[in-house]
Design a protein around this motif. Structure first.
Motif, PDB file in Angstrom:
ATOM      1  N   VAL A   1       0.838  -1.201   0.000  1.00 53.76           N
ATOM      2  CA  VAL A   1       0.000   0.000   0.000  1.00 53.76           C
ATOM      3  C   VAL A   1       0.873   1.251   0.000  1.00 53.76           C
ATOM      4  O   VAL A   1       0.644   2.206  -0.763  1.00 53.76           O
ATOM      5  N   TYR A   2       1.886   1.257   0.856  1.00 56.68           N
ATOM      6  CA  TYR A   2       2.826   2.386   0.918  1.00 56.68           C
ATOM      7  C   TYR A   2       3.459   2.632  -0.451  1.00 56.68           C
ATOM      8  O   TYR A   2       3.489   3.764  -0.948  1.00 56.68           O
ATOM      9  N   ALA A   3       3.983   1.568  -1.071  1.00 57.28           N
ATOM     10  CA  ALA A   3       4.691   1.702  -2.347  1.00 57.28           C
ATOM     11  C   ALA A   3       3.773   2.272  -3.425  1.00 57.28           C
ATOM     12  O   ALA A   3       4.166   3.181  -4.182  1.00 57.28           O
ATOM     13  N   ASP A   4       2.549   1.765  -3.503  1.00 59.79           N
ATOM     14  CA  ASP A   4       1.647   2.224  -4.559  1.00 59.79           C
ATOM     15  C   ASP A   4       1.173   3.656  -4.331  1.00 59.79           C
ATOM     16  O   ASP A   4       0.986   4.424  -5.284  1.00 59.79           O
ATOM     17  N   LEU A   5       0.965   4.041  -3.080  1.00 60.31           N
ATOM     18  CA  LEU A   5       0.585   5.426  -2.799  1.00 60.31           C
ATOM     19  C   LEU A   5       1.712   6.388  -3.177  1.00 60.31           C
ATOM     20  O   LEU A   5       1.467   7.459  -3.741  1.00 60.31           O
ATOM     21  N   MET A   6       2.945   6.014  -2.880  1.00 58.31           N
ATOM     22  CA  MET A   6       4.077   6.869  -3.232  1.00 58.31           C
ATOM     23  C   MET A   6       4.278   6.927  -4.739  1.00 58.31           C
ATOM     24  O   MET A   6       4.661   7.971  -5.291  1.00 58.31           O
ATOM     25  N   MET A   7       4.014   5.822  -5.421  1.00 60.34           N
ATOM     26  CA  MET A   7       4.124   5.819  -6.883  1.00 60.34           C
ATOM     27  C   MET A   7       3.076   6.733  -7.515  1.00 60.34           C
ATOM     28  O   MET A   7       3.360   7.447  -8.478  1.00 60.34           O
ATOM     29  N   GLU A   8       1.875   6.708  -6.983  1.00 60.65           N
ATOM     30  CA  GLU A   8       0.803   7.549  -7.519  1.00 60.65           C
ATOM     31  C   GLU A   8       1.093   9.019  -7.248  1.00 60.65           C
ATOM     32  O   GLU A   8       0.822   9.886  -8.074  1.00 60.65           O
ATOM     33  N   GLY A   9       1.666   9.316  -6.072  1.00 59.33           N
ATOM     34  CA  GLY A   9       2.038  10.687  -5.739  1.00 59.33           C
ATOM     35  C   GLY A   9       0.845  11.545  -5.358  1.00 59.33           C
ATOM     36  O   GLY A   9      -0.301  11.085  -5.280  1.00 59.33           O
ATOM     37  N   GLY A  10       1.114  12.803  -5.123  1.00 57.83           N
ATOM     38  CA  GLY A  10       0.092  13.722  -4.647  1.00 57.83           C
ATOM     39  C   GLY A  10       0.206  13.892  -3.143  1.00 57.83           C
ATOM     40  O   GLY A  10       0.535  12.958  -2.419  1.00 57.83           O
ATOM     41  N   LYS A  11      -0.063  15.084  -2.663  1.00 55.96           N
ATOM     42  CA  LYS A  11       0.144  15.419  -1.255  1.00 55.96           C
ATOM     43  C   LYS A  11      -0.622  14.495  -0.317  1.00 55.96           C
ATOM     44  O   LYS A  11      -0.061  13.966   0.643  1.00 55.96           O
ATOM     45  N   ARG A  12      -1.885  14.261  -0.607  1.00 57.72           N
ATOM     46  CA  ARG A  12      -2.700  13.442   0.303  1.00 57.72           C
ATOM     47  C   ARG A  12      -2.228  11.987   0.304  1.00 57.72           C
ATOM     48  O   ARG A  12      -2.172  11.339   1.355  1.00 57.72           O
ATOM     49  N   ASN A  13      -1.890  11.460  -0.861  1.00 60.82           N
ATOM     50  CA  ASN A  13      -1.369  10.095  -0.930  1.00 60.82           C
ATOM     51  C   ASN A  13      -0.069   9.954  -0.149  1.00 60.82           C
ATOM     52  O   ASN A  13       0.143   8.973   0.567  1.00 60.82           O
ATOM     53  N   GLU A  14       0.805  10.934  -0.313  1.00 61.07           N
ATOM     54  CA  GLU A  14       2.100  10.864   0.366  1.00 61.07           C
ATOM     55  C   GLU A  14       1.938  10.986   1.880  1.00 61.07           C
ATOM     56  O   GLU A  14       2.639  10.311   2.644  1.00 61.07           O
ATOM     57  N   GLU A  15       1.019  11.829   2.325  1.00 60.30           N
ATOM     58  CA  GLU A  15       0.758  11.940   3.762  1.00 60.30           C
ATOM     59  C   GLU A  15       0.192  10.634   4.311  1.00 60.30           C
ATOM     60  O   GLU A  15       0.571  10.196   5.407  1.00 60.30           O
ATOM     61  N   THR A  16      -0.699  10.013   3.555  1.00 63.02           N
ATOM     62  CA  THR A  16      -1.269   8.728   3.973  1.00 63.02           C
ATOM     63  C   THR A  16      -0.186   7.657   4.027  1.00 63.02           C
ATOM     64  O   THR A  16      -0.129   6.859   4.975  1.00 63.02           O
ATOM     65  N   ALA A  17       0.662   7.636   3.005  1.00 58.83           N
ATOM     66  CA  ALA A  17       1.759   6.667   2.973  1.00 58.83           C
ATOM     67  C   ALA A  17       2.681   6.851   4.174  1.00 58.83           C
ATOM     68  O   ALA A  17       3.137   5.871   4.784  1.00 58.83           O
TER      69      ALA A  17
END
Length: 323
Positions: free
Chosen positions: A295-311
């Protein structure tokens, strides 16, 4: 090849600026770079990456919190990553001599050189597609390394002949130390985790089978078969943190198309809102979502502030304590 990247980068910077750079292989991480400009002198811990992805920013910020300086040295850094690094005042140098350092009374920026394409070196077998599958399980279950090679192969669902090659690769890179004839001890598991993330993004995930579907109802109304199918990416991030409103959807499963359509009311569609990806890990690791590392890897790959904060929340709460 990795040390070659550092020496090429240092040489190309010094061709353009009246600056002295001295690299030493010592201490933690990938060495130390001493920067001397006019009468000023700074030491930076080096983080070396051949290929750079967005997640490296969090890794560098973590180092920066504990030490007085860190510099990323890489063959090539994507433009948007360089912008993000400069916004956070994180130093970097590319092999072509492009660089950024902002510290105390100095500001150095070069960004006009064309990228270099260096020759590829022979890969470590621990970081091939199969090796990364094995390593994924070892990151989640570190005690697995001291099982028999046959048990490791069965648990990770790869051929037995791959296991000694993966173990040897981890020993060569210093991540495994032999304690005695039967036991190993882990070293630098945090660094190994980030190296796995890089391999997942560039080597493993691109080879996984993928299909597109259109969901016919809200994702939260879909009841997945326990363990057989799990949410990944943004919906998994929402389930793990209750912090993210998903806009892109990932489902991991090995179910065939007929079962996907029947079980989850999906419609095959080339540009559908749901990406279904092959599950490559032992299903025993599944809970309500894919394992947090995925989950962490895919959120960081997708990018975006909210995704990165969630990751980052997932990393701090569910990944880092086990590294």
């Amino acid at each position: 090849m990795e040390n070659e990247i550092i020496h090429i980068a240092v040489e190309n910077v010094q061709k353009q600026l009246p600056i002295q750079l001295l690299y030493k292989k010592k201490g933690q991480y990938d060495g130390v770079l001493i920067v001397q400009y006019n009468q000023l002198k700074f030491d930076f811990y080096v983080k070396l990456k051949r290929e750079v992805r967005q997640y490296v920013i969090g890794e560098l910020e973590d180092i920066q919190q504990n030490y007085k300086g860190v510099v990323l040295i890489a063959e090539r850094i994507p433009a948007k990553v360089k912008v993000a690094l400069r916004e956070r005042k994180l130093a970097y140098i590319e092999a072509n001599g492009n660089m950024y350092i902002e510290k105390d009374n100095i500001f150095l920026l070069i960004d006009a050189n064309k990228p270099l394409q260096l020759a590829k070196d022979k890969g470590n077998r621990a970081f091939t597609k199969t090796g990364l599958k094995v390593l994924f399980h070892l990151l989640i279950k570190p005690e697995l390394i001291n099982k028999t090679q046959r048990e490791i192969a069965e648990y990770t669902q790869v051929g037995l002949g791959n296991i000694p090659q993966v173990i040897e690769g981890l020993k060569e890179t210093g991540y495994l130390l032999r304690l005695n004839k039967k036991e190993y001890a882990w070293e630098n598991r945090k660094d190994l985790f980030f190296r796995w993330i890089e391999g997942y993004q560039t080597t493993l995930k691109p080879t996984l089978k993928k299909r597109r579907y259109q969901m016919r109802k809200n994702w939260q109304e879909i009841t997945l078969n326990d363990g057989i199918a799990v949410w990944g990416g943004e919906p998994a991030g929402d389930l793990l943190t209750n912090y993210l409103r998903p806009e892109k959807f990932i489902l991991f499963t090995n179910e065939d198309q007929a079962n996907l359509i029947r079980n989850y009311n999906l419609q095959p569609k080339k540009d559908g809102d749901l990406e279904v990806i092959e599950m490559f890990w032992n299903q025993d690791l599944n809970q309500k979502t894919a394992p947090p590392i995925i989950v962490y890897a895919d959120l960081m790959m997708e990018g975006g502030k909210r995704n990165e904060e969630t990751a980052e929340m997932i990393y701090n709460e569910q990944i880092q304590p086990n590294l």
